[in-house]
Design a protein around this motif. Structure first.
Motif, PDB file in Angstrom:
ATOM      1  N   TYR A  54      38.027   2.891  28.183  1.00  0.00           N
ATOM      2  CA  TYR A  54      38.292   3.953  29.157  1.00  0.00           C
ATOM      3  C   TYR A  54      39.747   4.410  29.075  1.00  0.00           C
ATOM      4  O   TYR A  54      40.040   5.616  29.087  1.00  0.00           O
ATOM      5  CB  TYR A  54      37.969   3.471  30.569  1.00  0.00           C
ATOM      6  N   LEU A  55      40.674   3.468  28.986  1.00  0.00           N
ATOM      7  CA  LEU A  55      42.090   3.822  28.896  1.00  0.00           C
ATOM      8  C   LEU A  55      42.361   4.678  27.657  1.00  0.00           C
ATOM      9  O   LEU A  55      43.067   5.690  27.719  1.00  0.00           O
ATOM     10  CB  LEU A  55      42.948   2.556  28.838  1.00  0.00           C
ATOM     11  N   CYS A  56      41.783   4.275  26.541  1.00  0.00           N
ATOM     12  CA  CYS A  56      41.984   5.018  25.306  1.00  0.00           C
ATOM     13  C   CYS A  56      41.359   6.405  25.405  1.00  0.00           C
ATOM     14  O   CYS A  56      41.950   7.395  24.979  1.00  0.00           O
ATOM     15  CB  CYS A  56      41.382   4.238  24.139  1.00  0.00           C
ATOM     16  N   GLY A  57      40.168   6.485  26.002  1.00  0.00           N
ATOM     17  CA  GLY A  57      39.468   7.752  26.130  1.00  0.00           C
ATOM     18  C   GLY A  57      40.161   8.737  27.040  1.00  0.00           C
ATOM     19  O   GLY A  57      40.022   9.956  26.887  1.00  0.00           O
ATOM     20  N   THR A  58      40.933   8.232  27.996  1.00  0.00           N
ATOM     21  CA  THR A  58      41.648   9.107  28.929  1.00  0.00           C
ATOM     22  C   THR A  58      43.097   9.329  28.509  1.00  0.00           C
ATOM     23  O   THR A  58      43.910   9.805  29.294  1.00  0.00           O
ATOM     24  CB  THR A  58      41.598   8.530  30.359  1.00  0.00           C
ATOM     25  N   GLY A  59      43.412   8.981  27.255  1.00  0.00           N
ATOM     26  CA  GLY A  59      44.717   9.297  26.710  1.00  0.00           C
ATOM     27  C   GLY A  59      45.807   8.281  26.965  1.00  0.00           C
ATOM     28  O   GLY A  59      46.970   8.500  26.600  1.00  0.00           O
ATOM     29  N   GLN A  60      45.472   7.155  27.576  1.00  0.00           N
ATOM     30  CA  GLN A  60      46.472   6.132  27.879  1.00  0.00           C
ATOM     31  C   GLN A  60      46.467   5.088  26.759  1.00  0.00           C
ATOM     32  O   GLN A  60      45.886   4.023  26.882  1.00  0.00           O
ATOM     33  CB  GLN A  60      46.157   5.489  29.225  1.00  0.00           C
ATOM     34  N   LEU A  92      26.312  14.526  29.986  1.00  0.00           N
ATOM     35  CA  LEU A  92      26.183  13.950  28.645  1.00  0.00           C
ATOM     36  C   LEU A  92      26.992  12.665  28.518  1.00  0.00           C
ATOM     37  O   LEU A  92      26.516  11.665  27.971  1.00  0.00           O
ATOM     38  CB  LEU A  92      26.660  14.950  27.592  1.00  0.00           C
ATOM     39  N   ALA A  93      28.233  12.697  29.010  1.00  0.00           N
ATOM     40  CA  ALA A  93      29.107  11.527  28.911  1.00  0.00           C
ATOM     41  C   ALA A  93      28.485  10.322  29.603  1.00  0.00           C
ATOM     42  O   ALA A  93      28.642   9.183  29.152  1.00  0.00           O
ATOM     43  CB  ALA A  93      30.474  11.838  29.507  1.00  0.00           C
ATOM     44  N   GLY A  94      27.765  10.566  30.691  1.00  0.00           N
ATOM     45  CA  GLY A  94      27.126   9.481  31.424  1.00  0.00           C
ATOM     46  C   GLY A  94      25.972   8.847  30.680  1.00  0.00           C
ATOM     47  O   GLY A  94      25.497   7.773  31.051  1.00  0.00           O
ATOM     48  N   LYS A  95      25.514   9.487  29.612  1.00  0.00           N
ATOM     49  CA  LYS A  95      24.377   8.976  28.839  1.00  0.00           C
ATOM     50  C   LYS A  95      24.798   8.202  27.593  1.00  0.00           C
ATOM     51  O   LYS A  95      23.944   7.709  26.863  1.00  0.00           O
ATOM     52  CB  LYS A  95      23.464  10.132  28.424  1.00  0.00           C
ATOM     53  N   THR A  96      26.109   8.108  27.321  1.00  0.00           N
ATOM     54  CA  THR A  96      26.551   7.469  26.077  1.00  0.00           C
ATOM     55  C   THR A  96      26.375   5.963  26.087  1.00  0.00           C
ATOM     56  O   THR A  96      26.259   5.343  25.032  1.00  0.00           O
ATOM     57  CB  THR A  96      28.028   7.789  25.792  1.00  0.00           C
ATOM     58  N   GLY A  97      26.434   5.338  27.267  1.00  0.00           N
ATOM     59  CA  GLY A  97      26.306   3.895  27.353  1.00  0.00           C
ATOM     60  C   GLY A  97      27.576   3.153  26.988  1.00  0.00           C
ATOM     61  O   GLY A  97      27.565   1.946  26.788  1.00  0.00           O
ATOM     62  N   GLY A  98      28.694   3.878  26.902  1.00  0.00           N
ATOM     63  CA  GLY A  98      29.973   3.237  26.569  1.00  0.00           C
ATOM     64  C   GLY A  98      30.191   3.154  25.072  1.00  0.00           C
ATOM     65  O   GLY A  98      29.264   3.263  24.279  1.00  0.00           O
ATOM     66  N   GLY A  99      31.445   2.975  24.694  1.00  0.00           N
ATOM     67  CA  GLY A  99      31.776   2.811  23.287  1.00  0.00           C
ATOM     68  C   GLY A  99      32.127   4.101  22.571  1.00  0.00           C
ATOM     69  O   GLY A  99      32.600   4.071  21.445  1.00  0.00           O
ATOM     70  N   LEU A 100      31.900   5.263  23.215  1.00  0.00           N
ATOM     71  CA  LEU A 100      32.285   6.536  22.616  1.00  0.00           C
ATOM     72  C   LEU A 100      33.584   6.967  23.282  1.00  0.00           C
ATOM     73  O   LEU A 100      33.596   7.698  24.271  1.00  0.00           O
ATOM     74  CB  LEU A 100      31.184   7.582  22.801  1.00  0.00           C
ATOM     75  N   GLY A 146      40.275  -8.062  20.215  1.00  0.00           N
ATOM     76  CA  GLY A 146      40.995  -7.272  21.208  1.00  0.00           C
ATOM     77  C   GLY A 146      41.276  -7.976  22.515  1.00  0.00           C
ATOM     78  O   GLY A 146      42.392  -7.897  23.055  1.00  0.00           O
ATOM     79  N   SER A 147      40.292  -8.702  23.040  1.00  0.00           N
ATOM     80  CA  SER A 147      40.463  -9.339  24.346  1.00  0.00           C
ATOM     81  C   SER A 147      41.584 -10.376  24.329  1.00  0.00           C
ATOM     82  O   SER A 147      42.217 -10.640  25.362  1.00  0.00           O
ATOM     83  CB  SER A 147      39.156  -9.995  24.786  1.00  0.00           C
ATOM     84  N   ARG A 148      41.863 -10.932  23.171  1.00  0.00           N
ATOM     85  CA  ARG A 148      42.895 -11.975  23.073  1.00  0.00           C
ATOM     86  C   ARG A 148      44.311 -11.389  23.126  1.00  0.00           C
ATOM     87  O   ARG A 148      45.266 -12.106  23.411  1.00  0.00           O
ATOM     88  CB  ARG A 148      42.700 -12.780  21.790  1.00  0.00           C
ATOM     89  N   PHE A 149      44.413 -10.097  22.826  1.00  0.00           N
ATOM     90  CA  PHE A 149      45.728  -9.461  22.854  1.00  0.00           C
ATOM     91  C   PHE A 149      45.911  -8.547  24.061  1.00  0.00           C
ATOM     92  O   PHE A 149      47.029  -8.376  24.554  1.00  0.00           O
ATOM     93  CB  PHE A 149      45.947  -8.653  21.571  1.00  0.00           C
ATOM     94  N   PHE A 150      44.806  -7.955  24.547  1.00  0.00           N
ATOM     95  CA  PHE A 150      44.912  -6.984  25.628  1.00  0.00           C
ATOM     96  C   PHE A 150      44.620  -7.566  27.009  1.00  0.00           C
ATOM     97  O   PHE A 150      44.952  -6.963  28.026  1.00  0.00           O
ATOM     98  CB  PHE A 150      43.966  -5.807  25.378  1.00  0.00           C
ATOM     99  N   SER A 151      43.933  -8.699  27.069  1.00  0.00           N
ATOM    100  CA  SER A 151      43.610  -9.348  28.344  1.00  0.00           C
ATOM    101  C   SER A 151      42.899  -8.403  29.306  1.00  0.00           C
ATOM    102  O   SER A 151      43.234  -8.313  30.497  1.00  0.00           O
ATOM    103  CB  SER A 151      44.886  -9.903  28.991  1.00  0.00           C
ATOM    104  N   MET A 152      41.922  -7.671  28.783  1.00  0.00           N
ATOM    105  CA  MET A 152      41.097  -6.787  29.606  1.00  0.00           C
ATOM    106  C   MET A 152      39.729  -6.673  28.962  1.00  0.00           C
ATOM    107  O   MET A 152      39.532  -7.102  27.824  1.00  0.00           O
ATOM    108  CB  MET A 152      41.738  -5.403  29.775  1.00  0.00           C
ATOM    109  N   SER A 153      38.785  -6.093  29.675  1.00  0.00           N
ATOM    110  CA  SER A 153      37.437  -5.940  29.143  1.00  0.00           C
ATOM    111  C   SER A 153      37.388  -4.814  28.112  1.00  0.00           C
ATOM    112  O   SER A 153      38.257  -3.936  28.074  1.00  0.00           O
ATOM    113  CB  SER A 153      36.452  -5.639  30.273  1.00  0.00           C
ATOM    114  N   LYS A 190      24.414  -4.710  27.045  1.00  0.00           N
ATOM    115  CA  LYS A 190      25.246  -4.864  28.245  1.00  0.00           C
ATOM    116  C   LYS A 190      26.645  -4.280  28.045  1.00  0.00           C
ATOM    117  O   LYS A 190      27.502  -4.411  28.919  1.00  0.00           O
ATOM    118  CB  LYS A 190      25.356  -6.345  28.606  1.00  0.00           C
ATOM    119  N   GLY A 191      26.877  -3.641  26.903  1.00  0.00           N
ATOM    120  CA  GLY A 191      28.175  -3.046  26.637  1.00  0.00           C
ATOM    121  C   GLY A 191      29.206  -4.028  26.116  1.00  0.00           C
ATOM    122  O   GLY A 191      30.406  -3.736  26.122  1.00  0.00           O
ATOM    123  N   CYS A 192      28.757  -5.181  25.645  1.00  0.00           N
ATOM    124  CA  CYS A 192      29.671  -6.212  25.141  1.00  0.00           C
ATOM    125  C   CYS A 192      29.841  -6.064  23.634  1.00  0.00           C
ATOM    126  O   CYS A 192      28.866  -5.911  22.903  1.00  0.00           O
ATOM    127  CB  CYS A 192      29.136  -7.600  25.477  1.00  0.00           C
TER     128      CYS A 192
END
Length: 344
Positions: free
Chosen positions: A193-199, A18-26, A180-187, A170-172
């Motif tokens: 992913y970091l937030c979803g895995t508890g980091q 199921l997680a693989g079908k979300t397309g990101g953002g969840l 966010g990108s201006r403060f976190f310097s990441m995609s 495209k997940g953008c």
């Protein structure tokens, strides 16, 4: 028959699919086996009353009774922000005025907020695209209200729900690219992913502490503030029909809206009632379509049935009673799907 039940350890493989079908953002449903396994374990420990309130969270799955396949997931966090900060942006205003120049400007802003600390949260709602038909979405989303009605004392006074914000194919996320990108310097996907895995510590470390003027964001970012992802729009409509409202709070990553409602004002909670079971023949299909659930804390079940929610009892077939784990005379909780969706 489709039914809701608590998640189990042996659901992990199907939840990964199921997680693989979300397309990101969840954020709360990452394609990470360790994180999902820990989420299920935390849910089980919550049901066992083995965790403090700050750590409690319930996870439910939608199962196809014919195939025993898990085709959906939904969850409730009991009290967000008590263990680690729970952030969103509040969309507000600042006024800049000069009497001498006769200038008066009202400028919309984004301010980092922890205003929903201690609220219960509806989260992790996802239905397999192959099952987005009939009333499966209603069952998946609204089943949580029967659980909250049955065990009201386990939840907080206010309930919130973060809606997935707008991202392209495209997940953008234009909001992320402008903020966010201006403060976190990441995609966006990396932060998600970091937030979803508890980091989540990077949020407090890197997010701006002062209000941001929305006028400085790109036009694309401004347009999606408070905008819901097309796949999440039906879920938003379901919650709004229950009394939830957008009160100018948005997600810090994608700008999606946060909806909120007093728990005792949620229609399905307020109008649900207990009726005894009468096991007999299947009722007529011209009866209202209702959510029907048991009040068994450890073995909670919810289904959608055509029954009379205002009668003296609920007539169920033996098969339906077996799915709901009930016997003749047992109390079941019932409420119509909504005032405008009364029949199948």
């Amino acid at each position: 028959m489709m039914f809701i039940r608590p998640a189990r350890h042996d659901d992990l493989a199907q939840l990964m699919v199921l997680a693989g079908k979300t397309g990101g953002g969840l954020t709360s449903l990452p394609t990470d086996s360790a994180t999902l396994s820990a989420r299920i374990e935390r849910s089980i420990l919550t049901w066992q009353n083995a965790l403090p309130r700050a750590e409690q969270g319930y996870v439910f799955v939608l199962e196809d009774g014919a195939t025993h396949q898990v085709v959906g997931i939904c969850a409730i966090e009991v009290a967000v922000g008590l263990q680690e900060p729970w952030y969103n942006f509040h969309v507000g205003t600042q006024v800049h005025a000069s009497k001498e120049l006769n200038v008066y400007n009202i400028l919309p802003t984004l301010s980092l907020s922890n205003d929903h600390t201690g609220c219960s949260e509806l989260c992790t709602l996802f239905l397999d695209p192959d099952y987005r038909n009939g009333k499966n979405g209603y069952l998946l989303s609204k089943s949580r209200f029967l659980f909250m009605a049955a065990f009201r004392h386990r939840f907080m006074q206010k309930v919130v729900a973060e809606m997935r914000g707008w991202i392209d194919e495209k997940g953008c996320s234009p909001f992320w690219e402008s903020v966010g990108s201006r403060f976190f310097s990441m995609s966006f996907s990396a932060a998600d992913y970091l937030c979803g895995t508890g980091q989540k510590s990077f949020i407090a470390e890197l997010m701006p502490k002062h209000p941001l003027y929305i006028a400085y964001l790109s036009a694309e970012a401004q347009q999606v503030i408070g905008k819901t992802h097309p796949q999440t729009a039906p879920a938003r409509a379901v919650l709004e029909a229950e009394g939830f409202r957008y009160l100018n709070y948005v997600d810090i990553f994608d700008g999606g809206p946060t909806l909120e409602c007093d728990i005792d004002h949620v229609r399905a909670i307020r109008k649900s009632r207990l009726l005894p079971v009468n096991i007999g023949t299947e009722p007529h299909h011209n009866l209202p379509l209702c959510l029907v659930g048991n009040d068994h804390y450890d073995d909670f079940r919810v289904v959608l049935l055509n029954v009379d929610p205002h009668g003296e009892h609920l007539t169920l077939t033996q098969e339906q009673a077996d799915i709901l784990r009930c016997e003749q005379g047992d109390p079941l909780r019932v409420v119509t799907v909504s005032s405008s969706e009364k029949k199948a």
